[in-house]
Design a protein around this motif. Structure first.
Motif, PDB file in Angstrom:
ATOM      1  N   PRO A  41      14.942   5.564 -35.158  1.00 47.28           N
ATOM      2  CA  PRO A  41      13.814   5.124 -36.001  1.00 47.28           C
ATOM      3  C   PRO A  41      14.259   4.454 -37.303  1.00 47.28           C
ATOM      4  CG  PRO A  41      13.363   7.292 -35.089  1.00 47.28           C
ATOM      5  CD  PRO A  41      14.799   6.982 -34.749  1.00 47.28           C
ATOM      6  N   ARG A  42      15.486   4.750 -37.764  1.00 55.97           N
ATOM      7  CA  ARG A  42      15.964   4.159 -39.017  1.00 55.97           C
ATOM      8  C   ARG A  42      16.689   2.836 -38.806  1.00 55.97           C
ATOM      9  NH1 ARG A  42      19.350   8.858 -41.539  1.00 55.97           N
ATOM     10  NH2 ARG A  42      19.059   9.870 -39.518  1.00 55.97           N
ATOM     11  N   ILE A  43      17.267   2.634 -37.618  1.00 58.30           N
ATOM     12  CA  ILE A  43      18.065   1.422 -37.418  1.00 58.30           C
ATOM     13  C   ILE A  43      17.470   0.455 -36.405  1.00 58.30           C
ATOM     14  CG2 ILE A  43      20.207   2.526 -38.158  1.00 58.30           C
ATOM     15  CD1 ILE A  43      20.958   2.883 -35.220  1.00 58.30           C
ATOM     16  N   ASN A  44      16.557   0.909 -35.559  1.00 59.18           N
ATOM     17  CA  ASN A  44      15.903   0.055 -34.557  1.00 59.18           C
ATOM     18  C   ASN A  44      16.922  -0.667 -33.678  1.00 59.18           C
ATOM     19  OD1 ASN A  44      13.648  -1.093 -33.234  1.00 59.18           O
ATOM     20  ND2 ASN A  44      13.748  -2.936 -34.503  1.00 59.18           N
ATOM     21  N   ALA A  45      17.910   0.086 -33.201  1.00 58.34           N
ATOM     22  CA  ALA A  45      18.937  -0.490 -32.332  1.00 58.34           C
ATOM     23  C   ALA A  45      18.478  -0.553 -30.885  1.00 58.34           C
ATOM     24  CB  ALA A  45      20.223   0.335 -32.430  1.00 58.34           C
ATOM     25  N   ILE A  46      17.780   0.475 -30.428  1.00 57.14           N
ATOM     26  CA  ILE A  46      17.328   0.554 -29.030  1.00 57.14           C
ATOM     27  C   ILE A  46      15.843   0.226 -28.999  1.00 57.14           C
ATOM     28  CG2 ILE A  46      17.062   2.062 -27.020  1.00 57.14           C
ATOM     29  CD1 ILE A  46      19.484   3.654 -28.149  1.00 57.14           C
ATOM     30  N   THR A  47      15.487  -0.795 -28.239  1.00 55.12           N
ATOM     31  CA  THR A  47      14.107  -1.283 -28.227  1.00 55.12           C
ATOM     32  C   THR A  47      13.394  -1.021 -26.901  1.00 55.12           C
ATOM     33  OG1 THR A  47      15.009  -3.461 -27.674  1.00 55.12           O
ATOM     34  CG2 THR A  47      14.478  -3.041 -29.988  1.00 55.12           C
ATOM     35  N   LEU A  48      14.118  -0.546 -25.895  1.00 56.87           N
ATOM     36  CA  LEU A  48      13.501  -0.161 -24.629  1.00 56.87           C
ATOM     37  C   LEU A  48      14.141   1.149 -24.191  1.00 56.87           C
ATOM     38  CD1 LEU A  48      11.565  -0.771 -22.291  1.00 56.87           C
ATOM     39  CD2 LEU A  48      13.432  -2.022 -21.172  1.00 56.87           C
ATOM     40  N   ASP A  49      13.349   2.208 -24.158  1.00 54.83           N
ATOM     41  CA  ASP A  49      13.819   3.544 -23.809  1.00 54.83           C
ATOM     42  C   ASP A  49      13.645   3.764 -22.303  1.00 54.83           C
ATOM     43  OD1 ASP A  49      14.319   6.246 -23.487  1.00 54.83           O
ATOM     44  OD2 ASP A  49      13.086   6.882 -25.179  1.00 54.83           O
ATOM     45  N   LEU A  50      14.763   3.960 -21.620  1.00 53.75           N
ATOM     46  CA  LEU A  50      14.751   4.167 -20.168  1.00 53.75           C
ATOM     47  C   LEU A  50      15.271   5.560 -19.814  1.00 53.75           C
ATOM     48  CD1 LEU A  50      16.208   0.685 -19.155  1.00 53.75           C
ATOM     49  CD2 LEU A  50      13.808   1.403 -19.045  1.00 53.75           C
ATOM     50  N   VAL A  67      28.826   8.481 -18.113  1.00 57.77           N
ATOM     51  CA  VAL A  67      28.842   8.060 -19.524  1.00 57.77           C
ATOM     52  C   VAL A  67      27.542   7.329 -19.857  1.00 57.77           C
ATOM     53  CG1 VAL A  67      30.001   6.642 -21.251  1.00 57.77           C
ATOM     54  CG2 VAL A  67      31.356   7.897 -19.561  1.00 57.77           C
ATOM     55  N   PRO A  68      26.812   7.765 -20.882  1.00 62.39           N
ATOM     56  CA  PRO A  68      25.581   7.064 -21.270  1.00 62.39           C
ATOM     57  C   PRO A  68      25.906   5.651 -21.755  1.00 62.39           C
ATOM     58  CG  PRO A  68      25.685   9.252 -22.259  1.00 62.39           C
ATOM     59  CD  PRO A  68      27.039   8.962 -21.698  1.00 62.39           C
ATOM     60  N   PHE A  69      25.026   4.703 -21.424  1.00 61.42           N
ATOM     61  CA  PHE A  69      25.321   3.299 -21.697  1.00 61.42           C
ATOM     62  C   PHE A  69      24.034   2.547 -21.963  1.00 61.42           C
ATOM     63  CE2 PHE A  69      27.013  -0.980 -20.395  1.00 61.42           C
ATOM     64  CZ  PHE A  69      28.119  -0.998 -21.246  1.00 61.42           C
ATOM     65  N   LEU A  70      24.172   1.425 -22.693  1.00 61.46           N
ATOM     66  CA  LEU A  70      23.040   0.591 -23.066  1.00 61.46           C
ATOM     67  C   LEU A  70      23.313  -0.860 -22.706  1.00 61.46           C
ATOM     68  CD1 LEU A  70      22.570   2.122 -26.624  1.00 61.46           C
ATOM     69  CD2 LEU A  70      21.005   2.464 -24.690  1.00 61.46           C
ATOM     70  N   LEU A  71      22.283  -1.556 -22.239  1.00 62.72           N
ATOM     71  CA  LEU A  71      22.351  -2.988 -21.978  1.00 62.72           C
ATOM     72  C   LEU A  71      21.690  -3.753 -23.122  1.00 62.72           C
ATOM     73  CD1 LEU A  71      21.292  -3.334 -18.206  1.00 62.72           C
ATOM     74  CD2 LEU A  71      23.614  -3.360 -19.148  1.00 62.72           C
ATOM     75  N   LYS A  72      22.260  -4.856 -23.479  1.00 62.96           N
ATOM     76  CA  LYS A  72      21.623  -5.780 -24.410  1.00 62.96           C
ATOM     77  C   LYS A  72      20.393  -6.383 -23.739  1.00 62.96           C
ATOM     78  CE  LYS A  72      22.822  -9.974 -27.083  1.00 62.96           C
ATOM     79  NZ  LYS A  72      23.919 -10.928 -27.384  1.00 62.96           N
ATOM     80  N   ASP A  73      19.339  -6.581 -24.494  1.00 63.74           N
ATOM     81  CA  ASP A  73      18.101  -7.139 -23.940  1.00 63.74           C
ATOM     82  C   ASP A  73      18.208  -8.662 -23.798  1.00 63.74           C
ATOM     83  OD1 ASP A  73      15.522  -7.123 -22.926  1.00 63.74           O
ATOM     84  OD2 ASP A  73      14.576  -7.218 -24.902  1.00 63.74           O
ATOM     85  N   LEU A  74      19.357  -9.097 -23.316  1.00 58.93           N
ATOM     86  CA  LEU A  74      19.627 -10.522 -23.119  1.00 58.93           C
ATOM     87  C   LEU A  74      20.851 -10.648 -22.229  1.00 58.93           C
ATOM     88  CD1 LEU A  74      19.077 -13.543 -24.055  1.00 58.93           C
ATOM     89  CD2 LEU A  74      20.823 -13.119 -25.800  1.00 58.93           C
ATOM     90  N   GLY A  75      20.718 -11.383 -21.134  1.00 63.07           N
ATOM     91  CA  GLY A  75      21.892 -11.728 -20.337  1.00 63.07           C
ATOM     92  C   GLY A  75      22.229 -10.805 -19.188  1.00 63.07           C
ATOM     93  N   ALA A  76      21.671  -9.604 -19.168  1.00 63.48           N
ATOM     94  CA  ALA A  76      21.973  -8.667 -18.080  1.00 63.48           C
ATOM     95  C   ALA A  76      20.679  -8.019 -17.610  1.00 63.48           C
ATOM     96  CB  ALA A  76      22.968  -7.606 -18.530  1.00 63.48           C
ATOM     97  N   ASN A  77      20.235  -8.376 -16.424  1.00 58.69           N
ATOM     98  CA  ASN A  77      18.992  -7.833 -15.891  1.00 58.69           C
ATOM     99  C   ASN A  77      19.207  -6.475 -15.243  1.00 58.69           C
ATOM    100  OD1 ASN A  77      17.542 -10.071 -16.670  1.00 58.69           O
ATOM    101  ND2 ASN A  77      17.648 -11.076 -14.677  1.00 58.69           N
ATOM    102  N   LEU A  78      18.214  -5.610 -15.379  1.00 61.48           N
ATOM    103  CA  LEU A  78      18.167  -4.320 -14.699  1.00 61.48           C
ATOM    104  C   LEU A  78      16.876  -4.290 -13.893  1.00 61.48           C
ATOM    105  CD1 LEU A  78      19.270  -1.414 -14.302  1.00 61.48           C
ATOM    106  CD2 LEU A  78      17.924  -0.763 -16.333  1.00 61.48           C
ATOM    107  N   LYS A 115      17.817  -0.393 -23.598  1.00 63.88           N
ATOM    108  CA  LYS A 115      18.222  -1.758 -23.931  1.00 63.88           C
ATOM    109  C   LYS A 115      18.213  -1.937 -25.440  1.00 63.88           C
ATOM    110  CE  LYS A 115      17.123  -4.103 -19.643  1.00 63.88           C
ATOM    111  NZ  LYS A 115      16.558  -5.330 -19.041  1.00 63.88           N
ATOM    112  N   THR A 116      19.085  -2.832 -25.905  1.00 60.96           N
ATOM    113  CA  THR A 116      19.306  -2.953 -27.339  1.00 60.96           C
ATOM    114  C   THR A 116      18.748  -4.240 -27.924  1.00 60.96           C
ATOM    115  OG1 THR A 116      21.511  -3.912 -26.975  1.00 60.96           O
ATOM    116  CG2 THR A 116      21.372  -1.510 -27.249  1.00 60.96           C
ATOM    117  N   ASN A 117      18.506  -4.174 -29.201  1.00 64.48           N
ATOM    118  CA  ASN A 117      17.866  -5.233 -29.980  1.00 64.48           C
ATOM    119  C   ASN A 117      18.726  -6.494 -30.028  1.00 64.48           C
ATOM    120  OD1 ASN A 117      16.134  -6.540 -31.768  1.00 64.48           O
ATOM    121  ND2 ASN A 117      15.939  -4.770 -33.127  1.00 64.48           N
TER     122      ASN A 117
END
Length: 467
Positions: A41-50, A67-78, A115-117
């Motif tokens: 909530p303070r940094i707004n790094a993750i914009t889609l919670d899955l 291992v927990p992992f995050l995709l950028k919301d650009l360039g990699a489809n899930l 997914k990340t901002n």
């Protein structure tokens, strides 16, 4: 699992805990989710919670299983999730299939839970889109984490994950890694496939990750550096896994360094001092270090790259308009994105071809330096992380401020060479200062060996923001 224990390990270390059954993949996920709830909530790094999807799909095998992992919301489809590219235009664009990179991450055992901002279409070196909102730097909430992989870097620096997917079309891995005190490797053109979406910005854009440790970057690149049928670029496969390179001592390298700002007037003194300090460190480690001038017509390269990017934006908007049968309306993309598209619409085909030729000529000019030197050392950024909003305060100064901030990253997207930023310095106010090392085309192995040596000589893993 307590956060302190979770954060004490990198991704390779966490995977080892899972493999030895000292902790479960489910426990790792819950540690990451708890940290996300605390700091996002303070940094707004993750914009889609899955999270719920991840709870039901915890991988059981692979070198990075659990291992927990995050995709950028650009360039990699899930598959089954939105990839917005940071834009209202694609706010409901649900992917019908995984990208090749996503599939390979899953095969490695990574548990994707969000997914990340990113700024709209990855166009900016800061992460401040109208659609996804402002992302903040964990080291100083009033400053940018960089862009366009700003959400990825902020999430890693804040301890939500040890590593996250990122991409780099003009510095978008190296810029946020430098802003957030992380290791960031941009691989060579052709090392990581963009299948099936197609290449970005005439091959300038490359996918990989931001990480806290060098070995995580190597392990992730091992997982995804598999060419796909029809890829337009080809590189010989690595001689051995990159993960093995990290622990190998590099041979004595001939390193050329410069304190120049290649696309701007000059470096901030703290960035300049970081380069000089890194040059001394490399010399102490047994490498030959000499000051050099980097060849190439930088203004021509910058102009050509800008033309290619504008044409690419116009082509993407035209493709979306054709797909849905109506034009893109005002307000569906940001004002500056629309301006870039209008510029791109005016690019004639011969001008586009000449721009590509200019970029290729630039690459050949820079390559001449690497006939003599193994590695080029220079500052990653022109200054430490800038205040949020600074680039856009005066539209007349946007271009000047962009390149004052990131004068040294875009050239090596256009040459296609591998380049890494290493967190070897901090500013007087406590902000990270990244130092960049550029290698010969296809020679990520040598950079990983050097990065491992630097990491052992000047460790940074335990240096984390108070957040």
């Amino acid at each position: 699992m307590r956060f302190e224990e979770y954060r004490a390990h990198d991704a390779v270390g966490l995977a080892g805990l899972v493999a030895r059954r000292e902790v479960s993949a489910a426990e790792l996920l819950e540690a990451a989710v708890a940290r996300m709830a605390e700091v996002n909530p303070r940094i707004n790094a993750i914009t889609l919670d899955l999270t719920e999807r991840a709870r039901g799909e915890a991988p059981a095998s692979g070198p990075l299983a659990g291992v927990p992992f995050l995709l950028k919301d650009l360039g990699a489809n899930l598959k089954g999730t939105v990839t917005s590219g940071g834009s209202k235009l694609f706010a409901h664009a649900v992917a019908e299939a995984d990208s090749a990179t996503t599939r390979l991450y899953k095969q490695a055992g990574l548990n994707i839970f969000g997914k990340t901002n990113t700024p709209e279409f990855g166009l900016w070196p800061v992460t401040e889109s109208e659609h996804l909102g402002v992302c903040r730097n964990p080291w100083d909430l009033g400053r940018t984490p960089g862009g366009s992989s700003g959400g990825a870097a902020a999430a890693v620096a804040a301890g939500i994950v040890p590593a996250a997917h990122a991409s780099d079309g003009g510095g978008s891995i190296r810029t946020p890694a430098a802003c957030c005190g992380l290791f960031g490797m941009k691989p060579s053109r052709g090392r990581v496939s963009f299948a099936p979406q197609g290449e970005g910005w005439a091959g300038a854009s490359i996918q990989h990750a931001v990480t806290r440790s060098v070995r995580d970057s190597a392990a992730l690149l091992d997982a995804v550096c598999q060419p796909q049928p029809g890829d337009p670029y080809f590189l010989a496969p690595p001689e051995r896994p990159y993960l093995e390179e990290v622990g190998r001592e590099p041979c004595a390298l001939r390193i050329g360094f410069t304190t120049a700002a290649l696309q701007s007037a000059e470096l901030d003194p703290e960035c300049r001092d970081a380069v000089l300090d890194a040059a001394k460190l490399c010399e102490d480690l047994g490498h030959t270090v000499e000051e050099v001038n980097v060849p190439g017509d930088f203004p021509a390269m910058q102009a050509a790259a800008g033309l290619v990017i504008a044409a690419s934006v116009a082509a993407n908007l035209a493709a979306e308009a054709e797909r849905r049968g109506r034009p893109v309306e005002p307000g569906e993309v940001e004002v500056l994105t629309a301006a870039s598209a209008r510029r791109g619409e005016g690019v004639a085909a011969p001008d586009y071809v000449r721009a590509i030729q200019t970029l290729h000529a630039f690459g050949r000019a820079v390559a001449a330096l690497f006939e003599t030197y193994d590695v080029l050392l220079l500052s990653t950024l022109g200054r430490p992380a800038i205040p949020i909003g600074w680039i856009f305060e005066d539209r007349r100064l946007i271009a000047e401020r962009i390149f004052a901030f990131m004068p040294n990253t875009q050239p090596f997207n256009n040459t296609g060479q591998p380049a890494m930023t290493v967190p070897l310095a901090w500013s007087g106010s406590g902000l990270p200062v990244g130092v960049q090392f550029v290698g010969r085309m296809g020679k990520e192995a040598g950079l990983f060996r050097l990065a491992g040596q630097l990491e052992r000589a000047r460790p940074w893993f335990d240096r984390t923001p108070a957040l």
